[in-house]
Design a protein around this motif. Sequence first.
Motif, short mmCIF file in Angstrom:
data_model
loop_
_atom_site.label_atom_id
_atom_site.label_comp_id
_atom_site.label_asym_id
_atom_site.label_seq_id
_atom_site.Cartn_x
_atom_site.Cartn_y
_atom_site.Cartn_z
N ALA A 1 0.84 -1.20 0.00
CA ALA A 1 0.00 0.00 0.00
C ALA A 1 0.88 1.25 0.00
O ALA A 1 1.89 1.31 0.70
N PRO A 2 0.52 2.28 -0.77
CA PRO A 2 1.32 3.51 -0.82
C PRO A 2 1.17 4.38 0.41
O PRO A 2 1.94 5.31 0.61
N VAL A 3 0.14 4.11 1.23
CA VAL A 3 -0.04 4.88 2.46
C VAL A 3 0.37 4.02 3.64
O VAL A 3 0.35 2.79 3.59
N GLY A 4 0.74 4.68 4.74
CA GLY A 4 1.10 3.95 5.95
C GLY A 4 -0.13 3.32 6.58
O GLY A 4 -1.18 3.95 6.69
N ILE A 5 -0.01 2.08 7.01
CA ILE A 5 -1.13 1.36 7.62
C ILE A 5 -0.66 0.81 8.96
O ILE A 5 0.35 0.11 9.05
N LEU A 6 -1.42 1.13 10.00
CA LEU A 6 -1.20 0.59 11.33
C LEU A 6 -2.43 -0.20 11.73
O LEU A 6 -3.56 0.27 11.54
N VAL A 7 -2.24 -1.40 12.26
CA VAL A 7 -3.34 -2.22 12.74
C VAL A 7 -3.22 -2.32 14.26
O VAL A 7 -2.15 -2.65 14.77
N THR A 8 -4.30 -2.00 14.98
CA THR A 8 -4.26 -2.04 16.44
C THR A 8 -5.32 -3.00 16.97
O THR A 8 -6.26 -3.36 16.26
N ASP A 9 -5.16 -3.39 18.24
CA ASP A 9 -6.22 -4.13 18.90
C ASP A 9 -7.22 -3.16 19.49
O ASP A 9 -7.12 -1.94 19.29
N ALA A 10 -8.21 -3.68 20.22
CA ALA A 10 -9.26 -2.81 20.76
C ALA A 10 -8.72 -1.78 21.75
O ALA A 10 -9.31 -0.71 21.92
N ALA A 11 -7.60 -2.10 22.40
CA ALA A 11 -7.01 -1.17 23.37
C ALA A 11 -6.09 -0.15 22.71
O ALA A 11 -5.54 0.72 23.40
N GLY A 12 -5.90 -0.24 21.40
CA GLY A 12 -5.06 0.73 20.70
C GLY A 12 -3.59 0.35 20.65
O GLY A 12 -2.75 1.19 20.30
N ILE A 13 -3.25 -0.92 20.94
CA ILE A 13 -1.86 -1.38 20.85
C ILE A 13 -1.59 -1.81 19.40
O ILE A 13 -2.33 -2.63 18.85
N ILE A 14 -0.54 -1.28 18.80
CA ILE A 14 -0.23 -1.56 17.40
C ILE A 14 0.28 -2.99 17.26
O ILE A 14 1.22 -3.40 17.95
#
Length: 691
Positions: free
Chosen positions: A339-352
């Motif tokens: 993907a050309p954009v940055g992607i961060l995936v987190t859990d429900a608590a916001g931990i990447i």
Amino acid sequence: MSLPEKPKILIVDDIEVNLILLETVLRREVADIYKATSGEVALKLAEELDLALVILDVSMPGMNGYEVAERLREEGRNRLTPIIFVSAVLYDQQSISKGYQSGAVDYLTKPFQNEVLLSKVRVFLKLHQQTRELQSRTKALNESLSRYQKAEQTIVFKYQFERAVSLASARFSGVFDPESSVQYMLLDLEKLSGASSSFYTGFSSERPIQSNAGGAESPESCINSQEVESIRQALIENRETCPVMICYEGLTGSWLRPGVIPGEPGSSGMNVAIPVNLSDELSGAIILKECTELFHWDKQDICALGVFGTLTGNALERAKTRAALQASEARYRSYIENAPVGILVTDAAGIISEANPAAEQIFRTGRSNLTGQELNNILNPENMAAGFAGSASLLSDEGSQSEFFFNTGQGSKIISAESTRLPDQGFLVFCTDITTAREMEKHLIHTERMVGIGEMATGIAHEINQPLNTISFGIDNLMHAINSGQAGNDYINEKARKIFEGIHRMRTIIDHVRTFSRSNDDYIPTRFSANESVQNALTLISEQLKNRGISVETELAADEEVQATGNTFKIEQVILNLLSNARDAVEERHQAGEIEYRPAIRITSGRDGSKIFVLVSDNGNGIGAEHLNHITTPFYTTKGPGKGTGLGLAISYGIIKEHKGSLSFSSTPGTGTTVRLELPGVMAGNEDNTL
């Protein structure tokens, strides 16, 4: 709770007075008293009642007491009921013995003491009560034993059933071979139901899967096309009720719902068809042939066999889609990684938990330094850009879009981040470095502002020329008065005051132009009056409008009614842009040569509930409906070549959105246009809060 039933006492005597006396004595006890004046009446009552005690006169005409007692002992209902003989004659030992042989348990001779009778009655009533309690307990124990035996059978059945379900679930978990797993499940079903054989068949081209208990019969011969169609039709027609169907006549007979016609144990057996669905569509069936154990099952237990169809359907569907899921996961990973954009995936608590290479590039760090971090540590809400301050968190239920300042150690970046909630309650956060875009926007806004100042140079020059002329004439008059000796102190002071007023006015105009032309990015939002922005904008353009024959009419509300919070110079830039567009519109119509046309612009301010508004209206050419939805798009313009960049309204729209306001347009071609600018209003007497 119902009261316990009173014990029943039957008193028998052929003399009515004796019965009344006996009844009077016995009324002291808690019991129902029944009377009979003959043996025949007594026996009839005994047939209808469960008696606790019988008090029987020996000497009665017709049927005497001995005969009545013997008849009572022959009947089942009161065969063991105690009998007290009462006689007015003192009998000899032989007569008394005969009474006991007839069933008496006691013997009283008239006259007798009442307390003696009552003590005996109480003993027999107590015995009756204890007997009743013992019978009740015996009945309860028998019922409890029956329930226990039934519960024990149920527990054994449930254990065997749940064990078969658990084994099937275990065999269908993880990576499994569909055919062998189904075969083992069929073997368990045969043991559970007492089936002679079992198999799974699909209703398309699949080969039947048969259990090993089927003997030498080949899978192809265990069912024919006619039987398959019969089973399929039966299952389709009964999908809304108990899905399991039974048949007592092979596989082509009448298929019934369990419980409709009970089968007889010992017959040839019960055939069972269990539906198997794939994606809620009937795709096959599990067949259990000649089940002998099912005759002892309840209807709901037979229907519960449907769970094996559900397990089988889920398992076959998972096996069928496993390859597709693996391919899908590979595609997903490819999309993320490329993907050309940055992607961060987190859990429900916001931990990447995941970050792609583009995110590593944006945040100038490795993936290992991003995963495990809290999203709010990377994109800190405290570093949110001013235009998004107070907006929803990226980790809100609906997700949001915000811009953040991020320090890379080599400088500051502006990162646009947009989040969306994932099905697992985590978040997918898209990050884009918009530093260059924002710098370009600032440059365009500043350029547009400078263009506006350039266009208004005539008006600015006029505003400065007026105080310059005042100063020039004042100095000339003052020098002439001094040289002629006519200058007194009052004259000198008055001329000096006017000269300084002119200088102050020039300084104010220059300061305002200097402030208006600078970037204003570091401007702290303050409270201001929308009227102030209108009047300042008119200061810069009114002379230009006047020189072009355009009349300007204002209808402004009181300053305290149109208070807002923000950057007054940016709002001034918006109003200046709206006035410039109105000027161009009326000039275009004026050039068309309408004889009686008088170009005019009207500015109105006011409050509408919690909002303040400014209306800029003109009687120019107007805007066609096909253009109204696009006029705030960058570089979109309806003006001729060289007369506009198409950025003015786009920049104005962005400024108003930054102030949490709105711009709306209404126009009629050939008549004119009205632009409505709305901003959140400040509550009266409150310096900090907005409505």
